[in-house]
Write a protein that holds these residues in place. Structure first.
Motif, PDB file in Angstrom:
ATOM      1  N   ALA A 207     -13.370   7.296   4.830  1.00  0.00           N
ATOM      2  CA  ALA A 207     -12.178   7.503   5.661  1.00  0.00           C
ATOM      3  C   ALA A 207     -12.246   8.872   6.329  1.00  0.00           C
ATOM      4  O   ALA A 207     -12.719   9.842   5.729  1.00  0.00           O
ATOM      5  CB  ALA A 207     -10.923   7.418   4.800  1.00  0.00           C
ATOM      6  N   VAL A 208     -11.778   8.897   7.574  1.00  0.00           N
ATOM      7  CA  VAL A 208     -11.643  10.155   8.303  1.00  0.00           C
ATOM      8  C   VAL A 208     -10.194  10.213   8.741  1.00  0.00           C
ATOM      9  O   VAL A 208      -9.692   9.254   9.342  1.00  0.00           O
ATOM     10  CB  VAL A 208     -12.562  10.190   9.545  1.00  0.00           C
ATOM     11  N   THR A 209      -9.500  11.297   8.412  1.00  0.00           N
ATOM     12  CA  THR A 209      -8.084  11.349   8.783  1.00  0.00           C
ATOM     13  C   THR A 209      -7.845  12.509   9.735  1.00  0.00           C
ATOM     14  O   THR A 209      -8.325  13.618   9.516  1.00  0.00           O
ATOM     15  CB  THR A 209      -7.182  11.510   7.539  1.00  0.00           C
ATOM     16  N   ASP A 210      -7.116  12.220  10.785  1.00  0.00           N
ATOM     17  CA  ASP A 210      -6.755  13.224  11.789  1.00  0.00           C
ATOM     18  C   ASP A 210      -5.300  13.595  11.517  1.00  0.00           C
ATOM     19  O   ASP A 210      -4.388  12.811  11.756  1.00  0.00           O
ATOM     20  CB  ASP A 210      -6.937  12.588  13.180  1.00  0.00           C
ATOM     21  N   GLU A 211      -5.113  14.822  11.000  1.00  0.00           N
ATOM     22  CA  GLU A 211      -3.781  15.230  10.549  1.00  0.00           C
ATOM     23  C   GLU A 211      -3.269  16.428  11.348  1.00  0.00           C
ATOM     24  O   GLU A 211      -2.595  17.301  10.814  1.00  0.00           O
ATOM     25  CB  GLU A 211      -3.830  15.515   9.037  1.00  0.00           C
ATOM     26  N   VAL A 212      -3.581  16.474  12.655  1.00  0.00           N
ATOM     27  CA  VAL A 212      -3.196  17.661  13.438  1.00  0.00           C
ATOM     28  C   VAL A 212      -1.672  17.846  13.524  1.00  0.00           C
ATOM     29  O   VAL A 212      -1.207  18.946  13.762  1.00  0.00           O
ATOM     30  CB  VAL A 212      -3.809  17.696  14.865  1.00  0.00           C
TER      31      VAL A 212
END
Ligand code: PMP
Ligand code: GLN
Length: 397
Positions: A207-212
Motif C-alpha cells: 500500500a502507498v498512502t498519500d496523506e498530504v
C-alpha cells in the motif's frame, strides 16, 4: 486529445495539467482563482524565518541524499506524536521533492511494467501519469456521492466493497490510497480502511498512502493512516509533505516513511529523479513539524470556517454542495444550476461570474463520471471567498 509530436507513447494524452491551465485562465481573465489548490497567505513566520536563517547560514548546497537528519528526525517525531507510528529516521524515512516526487519514485521503484495499481477514482492528477511512467495500469474503484439519509446531513462519497474486492487480481502490485481525498474531500472511515487492509494482506499487495491533507479534517472526522491498521505497517509506504500543512506549497518538501527495504527501493529511484532538493527549506519544515498541537488544530478549524463561508454562498447561489469532510476543496453538482458539462461550465465561469473552478471530470478515468462536478478551493482569504461568493450569487442566485 491531440497527439504531441516527439512525446513518448507512455505520456500521450496527458497534455498540460489542469491546474496550470486553470491558473493561466484566471491570470488571463482577472477572475478570482479558486481552481488550483494553494493558499493565498503565507504559513507560520517561525517556519519562513527558519528558511531565511538557513540561507543566511549557508545551508545552500546539496543536502544528503535521504534528506537532512534534523528533518528526518522531525518527521519521525511527528508520526509518533500524531499517529503513534514509529519510524527509524536513519533507514525508514526519505525526504523528497514534495509528495509528487515521493509518489512518482515509489511507482517507478515498485511497479514492473504491466503491474496494476488499485486507486479510488477520481484521483489526483499525478497518479495516472506516475503509473503510466512506471509502465503500470490503474485499476479504478469509483467513489460515488451517496445521498444523505437524515435531513441536514451531508452527502458522502462511498465505494462498492465488491467493486474493490474485484479490483484485486494476480497482476495487482500496489494499492494507492489518498485520504483525506482530493478532489472529493472524503475522509476514509475505519470500516473502509479495515476492508482495504484486509484485501492488501489477502492478496499480498503493498500500500502507498498519500496523506498530504492529514491535518485538514473537519467536523470531528478523524484521519487514520492505513499503516496504523494491524498487519499494514510492514507493507505500507506513507507519503506526505509540508506544502499543505504549512502553507508553503512552492517549497516542495515531502517525505515517505515505511519499512527500510521499501524505503531503500524508493530511494534508489528518487536519486535519479532530483537526487535532492530544497536544502534551506528542509530545516524550516522541521521547525513546522515541531510546532505545538495548537497550530495544527487552529489550521483545521480556520479551514473549516472557510469551507462553511464558501459553502453557504454556493448553497445560496443554488448549487448542491457536496461538503468535504477534509482537504481544502468543495465539490458542487452543477446540474443544480442547470449546467450539464463541467468543462464548458468551468471555461465560461470566469466570464459569467469572474471566478475560476476546476472541472472534476479531469480527475476521473472516464471523464463522464465527473461530468456534472466542479471543484472550488477555499484555502483563500475570507475577503476573497466573500468576493467570490457575491460574484457567484450575482451570476446564479
Ligand atoms: N497529492 C495530493 C492529493 C495533492 O492534492 C497534492 C497537491 N498538493 C499532491 C499530492 C502534491 O503534493 P506536493 O506539492 O507536496 O508535491
Ligand atoms: N494539489 C493542487 C490541487 O489539487 C495542485 C498542485 C499542482 O498544481 N500540481 O489543486
Amino acid at each position: 486529445m491531440t497527439r504531441l509530436p516527439f512525446l513518448t507513447s507512455r505520456l500521450q494524452g496527458f497534455g498540460t495539467t489542469i491546474f496550470a491551465e486553470m491558473s493561466a485562465l484566471a491570470a488571463r481573465t482577472g477572475a478570482l482563482n479558486l481552481g488550483q489548490g494553494f493558499p493565498d497567505t503565507d504559513g507560520p513566520t517561525a517556519v519562513s524565518e527558519a528558511a531565511i536563517a538557513a540561507i543566511r547560514a549557508g545551508v545552500n548546497q546539496y543536502p544528503p541524499g535521504p534528506g537532512i537528519e534534523d528533518l528526518r528526525v522531525a518527521v519521525a517525531e511527528h508520526q509518533a506524536r500524531f499517529w503513534n507510528l514509529s519510524f527509524d529516521p536513519a533507514s525508514e524515512i526519505l525526504v523528497t521533492a514534495g509528495a509528487t516526487e515521493a509518489l512518482a519514485a515509489t511507482l517507478l521503484a515498485l511497479c514492473e511494467s504491466g503491474d496494476e495499481v488499485v486507486v479510488f477514482d477520481p484521483t489526483y492528477d499525478s497518479y495516472a501519469a506516475g503509473v503510466a511512467l512506471a509502465g503500470g495500469r490503474m485499476r479504478g474503484v469509483l467513489l460515488r456521492p451517496e445521498e444523505a439519509t437524515t435531513p441536514g446531513a451531508h452527502t458522502r462519497f462511498v465505494f462498492d466493497p465488491d467493486e474493490l474486492r474485484r479490483a484485486f487480481n494476480p497482476k495487482t502490485r500496489l494499492l494507492l490510497l489518498n485520504t483525506p481525498h482530493n478532489p472529493t474531500g472524503k475522509v476514509f472511515t475505519t470500516e473502509e480502511l479495515e476492508l482495504i487492509a484486509e484485501l492488501c494482506q489477502e492478496h499480498d499487495v503493498l500500500a502507498v498512502t498519500d496523506e498530504v491533507y492529514e491535518h485538514l479534517v473537519f467536523d470531528g472526522h478523524a484521519h487514520q493512516p492505513l499503516a496504523t491498521f494491524p498487519g499494514m505497517a510492514e507493507r505500507t509506504l506513507t507519503v506526505s509533505s509540508g506544502g499543505k500543512t504549512f502553507s508553503f506549497t512552492g517549497w516542495k518538501i515531502g517525505w515517505v516513511c515505511g519499512p527500510a527495504p521499501l524505503v531503500a527501493a524508493v530511494r534508489t529511484a528518487k536519486q535519479f529523479l532530483t537526487f535532492v532538493n530544497g536544502a534551506p527549506f528542509q530545516p524550516a519544515i522541521a521547525v513546522g513539524l515541531r510546532l505545538a498541537d495548537e497550530y495544527f488544530a487552529t489550521f483545521a478549524s480556520d479551514l473549516q470556517a472557510k469551507r462553511d463561508l464558501l459553502g453557504s454562498f454556493l448553497t445560496e447561489a443554488g448549487f448542491e454542495v457536496l461538503s468535504p469532510e477534509g482537504t481544502y476543496f468543495a465539490t458542487v453538482d452543477i446540474r443544480s444550476v442547470g449546467a450539464a458539462d463541467t468543462v464548458d461550465f468551468c471555461l465560461s465561469l470566469p466570464e459569467r461570474a469572474g471566478v475560476v473552478a476546476v472541472p472534476s471530470s479531469v480527475f476521473y478515468q472516464d471523464p463522464r463520471d465527473g461530468r456534472h462536478l466542479a471543484r472550488f478551493c477555499f484555502a483563500k482569504k475570507d475577503t476573497v471567498l466573500t468576493d467570490a461568493g457575491h460574484r457567484l450569487l450575482a451570476a446564479f442566485g
